[in-house]
Design a protein around this motif. Sequence first.
Motif, PDB file in Angstrom:
ATOM      1  N   LEU A   1       0.816  -0.786   0.396  1.00  0.00           N
ATOM      2  CA  LEU A   1       0.179   0.272  -0.123  1.00  0.00           C
ATOM      3  C   LEU A   1       1.168   1.590   0.392  1.00  0.00           C
ATOM      4  CD1 LEU A   1      -3.095  -0.704   2.398  1.00  0.00           C
ATOM      5  CD2 LEU A   1      -3.073  -0.912   0.185  1.00  0.00           C
ATOM      6  N   PRO A   2       0.154   2.475  -0.583  1.00  0.00           N
ATOM      7  CA  PRO A   2       1.474   3.315  -0.854  1.00  0.00           C
ATOM      8  C   PRO A   2       2.031   3.921   1.120  1.00  0.00           C
ATOM      9  CG  PRO A   2      -1.018   4.140  -1.695  1.00  0.00           C
ATOM     10  CD  PRO A   2      -0.633   2.657  -1.655  1.00  0.00           C
ATOM     11  N   PRO A   3       2.787   4.185   1.216  1.00  0.00           N
ATOM     12  CA  PRO A   3       2.814   4.880   2.334  1.00  0.00           C
ATOM     13  C   PRO A   3       2.947   6.126   2.577  1.00  0.00           C
ATOM     14  CG  PRO A   3       4.484   4.276   1.754  1.00  0.00           C
ATOM     15  CD  PRO A   3       3.992   3.685   0.343  1.00  0.00           C
ATOM     16  N   THR A   4       2.384   6.871   3.967  1.00  0.00           N
ATOM     17  CA  THR A   4       2.575   8.602   3.951  1.00  0.00           C
ATOM     18  C   THR A   4       3.647   8.745   3.838  1.00  0.00           C
ATOM     19  OG1 THR A   4       2.975   8.229   6.115  1.00  0.00           O
ATOM     20  CG2 THR A   4       0.193   8.206   5.485  1.00  0.00           C
ATOM     21  N   ALA A   5       3.468  10.397   4.052  1.00  0.00           N
ATOM     22  CA  ALA A   5       4.401  10.819   4.324  1.00  0.00           C
ATOM     23  C   ALA A   5       5.424  11.096   5.553  1.00  0.00           C
ATOM     24  CB  ALA A   5       5.355  12.007   3.922  1.00  0.00           C
TER      25      ALA A   5
ATOM     26  N   ARG B   1      -1.757   5.629   2.930  1.00  0.00           N
ATOM     27  CA  ARG B   1      -2.576   6.519   3.054  1.00  0.00           C
ATOM     28  C   ARG B   1      -3.615   5.757   3.340  1.00  0.00           C
ATOM     29  NH1 ARG B   1      -0.274   8.196  -2.789  1.00  0.00           N
ATOM     30  NH2 ARG B   1       1.476   8.058  -1.975  1.00  0.00           N
ATOM     31  N   THR B   2      -4.812   6.584   3.152  1.00  0.00           N
ATOM     32  CA  THR B   2      -6.031   6.274   3.303  1.00  0.00           C
ATOM     33  C   THR B   2      -6.935   6.151   1.872  1.00  0.00           C
ATOM     34  OG1 THR B   2      -6.806   7.080   5.265  1.00  0.00           O
ATOM     35  CG2 THR B   2      -8.466   7.258   4.577  1.00  0.00           C
ATOM     36  N   ASP B   3      -7.117   4.368   2.379  1.00  0.00           N
ATOM     37  CA  ASP B   3      -7.915   4.557   0.665  1.00  0.00           C
ATOM     38  C   ASP B   3      -9.611   5.124   0.077  1.00  0.00           C
ATOM     39  OD1 ASP B   3      -9.276   3.785  -0.916  1.00  0.00           O
ATOM     40  OD2 ASP B   3      -8.039   1.648  -1.336  1.00  0.00           O
ATOM     41  N   PRO B   4      -9.893   6.116   0.461  1.00  0.00           N
ATOM     42  CA  PRO B   4     -11.447   6.292  -0.076  1.00  0.00           C
ATOM     43  C   PRO B   4     -12.002   5.348   0.227  1.00  0.00           C
ATOM     44  CG  PRO B   4      -9.866   7.256  -2.197  1.00  0.00           C
ATOM     45  CD  PRO B   4      -9.372   6.245  -0.876  1.00  0.00           C
ATOM     46  N   ALA B   5     -11.514   4.393  -0.138  1.00  0.00           N
ATOM     47  CA  ALA B   5     -13.242   3.040  -1.147  1.00  0.00           C
ATOM     48  C   ALA B   5     -12.933   2.408   0.197  1.00  0.00           C
ATOM     49  CB  ALA B   5     -12.531   2.388  -1.694  1.00  0.00           C
TER      50      ALA B   5
ATOM     51  N   SER C   1      -3.546   2.092   7.837  1.00  0.00           N
ATOM     52  CA  SER C   1      -3.997   3.742   7.493  1.00  0.00           C
ATOM     53  C   SER C   1      -4.211   4.190   8.814  1.00  0.00           C
ATOM     54  CB  SER C   1      -5.153   4.047   6.177  1.00  0.00           C
ATOM     55  OG  SER C   1      -5.934   3.472   7.138  1.00  0.00           O
ATOM     56  N   GLU C   2      -3.830   5.207   9.761  1.00  0.00           N
ATOM     57  CA  GLU C   2      -4.695   6.370  10.639  1.00  0.00           C
ATOM     58  C   GLU C   2      -5.820   5.992  10.773  1.00  0.00           C
ATOM     59  OE1 GLU C   2      -3.488  10.171  11.353  1.00  0.00           O
ATOM     60  OE2 GLU C   2      -5.252  10.063  12.388  1.00  0.00           O
ATOM     61  N   PRO C   3      -6.425   4.752  11.888  1.00  0.00           N
ATOM     62  CA  PRO C   3      -7.858   4.432  12.310  1.00  0.00           C
ATOM     63  C   PRO C   3      -8.061   5.201  12.654  1.00  0.00           C
ATOM     64  CG  PRO C   3      -5.717   3.831  13.813  1.00  0.00           C
ATOM     65  CD  PRO C   3      -5.044   4.465  12.345  1.00  0.00           C
ATOM     66  N   ALA C   4      -9.451   5.012  12.149  1.00  0.00           N
ATOM     67  CA  ALA C   4     -10.560   6.001  12.453  1.00  0.00           C
ATOM     68  C   ALA C   4     -11.243   5.433  14.695  1.00  0.00           C
ATOM     69  CB  ALA C   4     -12.181   5.009  12.819  1.00  0.00           C
ATOM     70  N   ASP C   5     -10.481   4.889  14.799  1.00  0.00           N
ATOM     71  CA  ASP C   5     -10.186   4.313  16.260  1.00  0.00           C
ATOM     72  C   ASP C   5     -10.107   3.748  16.710  1.00  0.00           C
ATOM     73  OD1 ASP C   5     -12.370   2.596  16.563  1.00  0.00           O
ATOM     74  OD2 ASP C   5     -13.782   3.865  15.457  1.00  0.00           O
ATOM     75  N   ALA C   6      -9.681   3.649  17.908  1.00  0.00           N
ATOM     76  CA  ALA C   6      -9.002   2.435  19.023  1.00  0.00           C
ATOM     77  C   ALA C   6      -9.421   1.332  18.670  1.00  0.00           C
ATOM     78  CB  ALA C   6      -9.243   2.436  20.783  1.00  0.00           C
TER      79      ALA C   6
END
Lengths: 70, 486
Positions: free
Chosen positions: B152-156, B199-203, B221-226
């Motif tokens: 998956l494409p990483p974040t900066a 990176r978050t995947d919008p889908a 990706s950065e999760p929505a919650d714990a």
Amino acid sequence: MDGGTSTTGATPEWRSAMIDVSGLSLTELTADADADGDPADQSPLAYCLRRLAADLAHPGEPIAGFNSAL
Amino acid sequence: MGATGVTAARPHRLSDAALASLGAGRPGPATLAELRRARLSRHLLLLREIAVLARTEDFAALAAAERAAPDRVRELLARPLFGVWAARCLTALRAGATPDSAGTGHLSELAARARIPRPRREDGRQLTAEHDGLRITVRLEDTDPLRAELGLPPTAALDAAEHQRWQTLFAGAWRLLVDRVRPDAEVLAGLLDCVVPVRTDPAARGISATSADAFGAVAISEPADATALAVGLLHEIQHSILNGVQYLFDLLEEPGELGYSPWRDDPRPASGILHGAYAYLTVTRFWRTRRDPLGQFEFARWRAAVATAAGDLRGLTPAGERFVGALLGEVRPWLDEPVDPRVRRLAEGANRDHRLRWRLRNLHVGPADAAALADAWRRGERPPPVTPVLRPAPRRALEASARLDLTHRLLRGLPLDGAAGDLAYVRGDDGAALSAYRKNPGDRAAWAGMVLAGGLDAAPELAAAAYRALGDQERPDPLAMVKWVS
């Protein structure tokens, strides 16, 4: 095939085709590397390396796509 | 002279109990240690092959560094991303690349790094958490270029605020895991080496991935919650464990054979289906601890999906039989545990719905078969025998369903807004749902909805193909066609 069982002992176990070189130094690891490559070689090392080569030649896709958010 | 060094090395071994504990998703510390040793063996064997092919000074530099700092070199070679590098480098060398272009210089970089005194805080970035006496520390890998190889494409690189958000979520996830599934938390603490933010995947809302070459690394990706992070980590470390087991043993005779996976909209190879079942085993175990409607829904849905997917696997090797047998032994008793009937209806419906939509998407009815179906319909005959063909998908397809989204909203107690058929279905009004779905036969989800709400046992792709072959002028009742093929 790898994964042969030994049920003759008190505790059955599964033997891998992968040899355990985790305790070897890098020098030990390559000490006799020149002898590699004979396709007729049936040693555990040769079999292990052929299996590793096959693994690299047919890489699976990364396992991706888990929706962790509901 | 007897064999020495690598030629004298013995095979890795697992006791039968250890292999079964892995299949059941309950490995103990000694078994985890064996998997970590297997990872190091794999990395070293890849490195040996690189050294043989490349014959550069880079390997000699690393060997010299090892003599000066053996533990440090060993630690660097055991890292998950080293496995990614080694697999890539060796593949390139075997394809004819020069050592330089294959990247053997990385070994000299590691050698130099091993000789530098260890920084007080390793590589700067970490995620740490401690709860109820159980501690975990992992590296937050947001700079190494190799992290892009995880699928998956990483974040900066994260800024301070982003890092803090990750740390807060990680601590929250850790509390949940230790409180609810402590043995699984212990496995994570023993195996999870690094987290790679992607990176978050919008889908996909939250997305995560694991590479077979990077045992112990999780891209997420950065999760929505714990809770999302807790479940995501449980899921991904299972993929890593299964990869580690497969370093040692082949589990499937035909790992590439395509079939149905309850977790994806595209056809998956048997190896992917096994990965899905194994990853969802611990996810299901987590949801089993929750009594709220959403938690119960996830539990009821995934226990059935895991049991079905694992139970349907064919062509298992002897080790695979033992592993999958233990997996099934873990999940099958959960099938009898009580779940609120309203939630159970939705969970079982979600699994059926997914399979129906998967059939419509991936099982192709050829033009001749579609014409034969249409002719039989016109003559008032029974449908002729037709075998749809499974078509491989051109790309990854994550589960996407408006009906499922609506179900989640219902279970969360949120306001409902959606298509009339779906609204009626999730509320349990099957008559109204059928009336709505039969008005919209151009929609794949509507065909699945008719089978679902009608309580029918039908191959929806046959009805849809016959309907299309009949054309606009004839306009048969789609519900009648679904009943015809059922």
